[in-house]
Write a protein that holds these residues in place. Structure first.
Motif, PDB file in Angstrom:
ATOM      1  N   ASP A  88     -38.468  42.079  82.890  1.00 26.87           N
ATOM      2  CA  ASP A  88     -37.512  42.694  83.824  1.00 26.87           C
ATOM      3  C   ASP A  88     -37.939  44.109  84.219  1.00 26.87           C
ATOM      4  N   PHE A  89     -39.235  44.283  84.436  1.00 28.00           N
ATOM      5  CA  PHE A  89     -39.801  45.564  84.866  1.00 28.00           C
ATOM      6  C   PHE A  89     -39.474  46.693  83.889  1.00 28.00           C
ATOM      7  N   ALA A  90     -39.592  46.385  82.580  1.00 30.39           N
ATOM      8  CA  ALA A  90     -39.370  47.388  81.532  1.00 30.39           C
ATOM      9  C   ALA A  90     -40.211  47.031  80.312  1.00 30.39           C
ATOM     10  N   PHE A  91     -40.554  48.057  79.509  1.00 32.50           N
ATOM     11  CA  PHE A  91     -41.237  47.863  78.233  1.00 32.50           C
ATOM     12  C   PHE A  91     -40.169  47.747  77.151  1.00 32.50           C
ATOM     13  N   SER A  92     -40.290  46.745  76.289  1.00 29.74           N
ATOM     14  CA  SER A  92     -39.302  46.551  75.234  1.00 29.74           C
ATOM     15  C   SER A  92     -39.995  46.320  73.896  1.00 29.74           C
ATOM     16  N   PRO A  93     -39.807  47.212  72.909  1.00 30.04           N
ATOM     17  CA  PRO A  93     -38.925  48.375  72.983  1.00 30.04           C
ATOM     18  C   PRO A  93     -39.533  49.479  73.849  1.00 30.04           C
ATOM     19  N   GLY A  94     -38.665  50.302  74.406  1.00 32.23           N
ATOM     20  CA  GLY A  94     -39.117  51.401  75.266  1.00 32.23           C
ATOM     21  C   GLY A  94     -39.775  52.514  74.480  1.00 32.23           C
ATOM     22  N   ASN A  95     -39.329  52.716  73.247  1.00 34.34           N
ATOM     23  CA  ASN A  95     -39.924  53.716  72.366  1.00 34.34           C
ATOM     24  C   ASN A  95     -40.241  53.025  71.047  1.00 34.34           C
ATOM     25  N   LEU A  96     -41.456  53.229  70.569  1.00 35.89           N
ATOM     26  CA  LEU A  96     -41.909  52.542  69.358  1.00 35.89           C
ATOM     27  C   LEU A  96     -42.705  53.508  68.510  1.00 35.89           C
ATOM     28  N   GLU A  97     -42.532  53.420  67.177  1.00 38.82           N
ATOM     29  CA  GLU A  97     -43.321  54.224  66.242  1.00 38.82           C
ATOM     30  C   GLU A  97     -44.160  53.282  65.390  1.00 38.82           C
ATOM     31  N   VAL A  98     -45.456  53.590  65.269  1.00 35.34           N
ATOM     32  CA  VAL A  98     -46.384  52.770  64.491  1.00 35.34           C
ATOM     33  C   VAL A  98     -47.251  53.685  63.628  1.00 35.34           C
ATOM     34  N   PRO A  99     -47.843  53.152  62.554  1.00 37.51           N
ATOM     35  CA  PRO A  99     -48.750  53.968  61.740  1.00 37.51           C
ATOM     36  C   PRO A  99     -50.125  54.091  62.402  1.00 37.51           C
ATOM     37  N   ARG A 100     -50.871  55.144  62.029  1.00 35.84           N
ATOM     38  CA  ARG A 100     -52.251  55.277  62.520  1.00 35.84           C
ATOM     39  C   ARG A 100     -53.031  54.019  62.164  1.00 35.84           C
TER      40      ARG A 100
ATOM     41  N   ASP B 132     -55.840  55.122  66.524  1.00 33.72           N
ATOM     42  CA  ASP B 132     -56.329  55.747  65.295  1.00 33.72           C
ATOM     43  C   ASP B 132     -55.912  57.209  65.155  1.00 33.72           C
ATOM     44  N   VAL B 133     -55.410  57.821  66.221  1.00 34.31           N
ATOM     45  CA  VAL B 133     -55.067  59.239  66.214  1.00 34.31           C
ATOM     46  C   VAL B 133     -53.554  59.400  66.335  1.00 34.31           C
ATOM     47  N   ALA B 134     -52.974  60.168  65.399  1.00 36.68           N
ATOM     48  CA  ALA B 134     -51.533  60.410  65.434  1.00 36.68           C
ATOM     49  C   ALA B 134     -51.159  61.222  66.669  1.00 36.68           C
ATOM     50  N   GLY B 135     -49.963  60.975  67.167  1.00 37.78           N
ATOM     51  CA  GLY B 135     -49.461  61.724  68.313  1.00 37.78           C
ATOM     52  C   GLY B 135     -48.423  60.925  69.063  1.00 37.78           C
ATOM     53  N   ASP B 136     -47.847  61.560  70.069  1.00 43.37           N
ATOM     54  CA  ASP B 136     -46.894  60.900  70.959  1.00 43.37           C
ATOM     55  C   ASP B 136     -47.620  60.563  72.251  1.00 43.37           C
ATOM     56  N   TYR B 137     -47.562  59.306  72.630  1.00 42.11           N
ATOM     57  CA  TYR B 137     -48.261  58.825  73.818  1.00 42.11           C
ATOM     58  C   TYR B 137     -47.245  58.337  74.848  1.00 42.11           C
ATOM     59  N   ARG B 138     -47.083  59.099  75.908  1.00 41.66           N
ATOM     60  CA  ARG B 138     -46.240  58.649  77.014  1.00 41.66           C
ATOM     61  C   ARG B 138     -47.097  57.743  77.895  1.00 41.66           C
ATOM     62  N   TYR B 139     -46.530  56.627  78.301  1.00 39.85           N
ATOM     63  CA  TYR B 139     -47.283  55.707  79.150  1.00 39.85           C
ATOM     64  C   TYR B 139     -46.370  55.083  80.197  1.00 39.85           C
ATOM     65  N   TYR B 140     -46.991  54.426  81.157  1.00 44.69           N
ATOM     66  CA  TYR B 140     -46.264  53.829  82.273  1.00 44.69           C
ATOM     67  C   TYR B 140     -47.072  52.662  82.809  1.00 44.69           C
ATOM     68  N   CYS B 141     -46.498  51.935  83.740  1.00 43.84           N
ATOM     69  CA  CYS B 141     -47.212  50.870  84.454  1.00 43.84           C
ATOM     70  C   CYS B 141     -47.767  51.493  85.736  1.00 43.84           C
TER      71      CYS B 141
ATOM     72  N   SER C  55     -42.298  53.541  87.932  1.00 39.19           N
ATOM     73  CA  SER C  55     -40.976  53.841  87.371  1.00 39.19           C
ATOM     74  C   SER C  55     -40.810  53.251  85.969  1.00 39.19           C
ATOM     75  N   MET C  56     -41.704  52.366  85.579  1.00 40.49           N
ATOM     76  CA  MET C  56     -41.687  51.793  84.223  1.00 40.49           C
ATOM     77  C   MET C  56     -42.365  52.787  83.279  1.00 40.49           C
ATOM     78  N   GLU C  57     -41.604  53.347  82.334  1.00 38.36           N
ATOM     79  CA  GLU C  57     -42.141  54.348  81.416  1.00 38.36           C
ATOM     80  C   GLU C  57     -41.668  54.079  79.995  1.00 38.36           C
ATOM     81  N   ALA C  58     -42.449  54.527  79.017  1.00 40.84           N
ATOM     82  CA  ALA C  58     -42.084  54.399  77.604  1.00 40.84           C
ATOM     83  C   ALA C  58     -42.907  55.402  76.789  1.00 40.84           C
ATOM     84  N   THR C  59     -42.590  55.495  75.496  1.00 42.69           N
ATOM     85  CA  THR C  59     -43.320  56.392  74.598  1.00 42.69           C
ATOM     86  C   THR C  59     -43.707  55.643  73.331  1.00 42.69           C
ATOM     87  N   LEU C  60     -44.952  55.836  72.917  1.00 41.49           N
ATOM     88  CA  LEU C  60     -45.464  55.275  71.666  1.00 41.49           C
ATOM     89  C   LEU C  60     -45.745  56.458  70.732  1.00 41.49           C
ATOM     90  N   ARG C  61     -45.149  56.444  69.554  1.00 37.23           N
ATOM     91  CA  ARG C  61     -45.385  57.505  68.558  1.00 37.23           C
ATOM     92  C   ARG C  61     -46.260  56.926  67.446  1.00 37.23           C
TER      93      ARG C  61
END
Length: 78
Positions: A5-17, A56-65, A70-76
């Motif tokens: 539906d033109f969205a990333f799910s989950p929109g925000n996700l946290e994962v280990p290095r 492999d590198v820790a950080g907050d990664y904002r991404y989009y399509c 208009s499709m945006e999300a963040t990967l931590r």
């Protein structure tokens, strides 16, 4: 991460290095996942296709399509 539906799910996700993150397109339209600043991107994903990137590198990664900006999300990565 599911693309539906033109969205990333989950929109925000946290994962280990070292995690492999997979985006799967469940929409009928093509999509991708592209980092702000273009540090990484999946291939263009048609319906039913997936793309995986290892973080492999820790950080907050904002991404989009890049096809539908208009499709945006963040990967931590921790």
């Amino acid at each position: 991460i599911e693309i539906r539906d033109f969205a990333f799910s989950p929109g925000n996700l946290e994962v280990p290095r070292g995690a492999s993150v997979t985006w799967t397109n469940s929409d009928s339209a093509p999509h991708d996942a592209t980092a702000r600043g273009d540090a990484w991107r999946t291939e263009r994903l048609s319906s039913g296709e997936s793309g995986t990137i290892v973080f492999d590198v820790a950080g907050d990664y904002r991404y989009y399509c890049s096809i539908h900006p208009s499709m945006e999300a963040t990967l931590r990565v921790r």
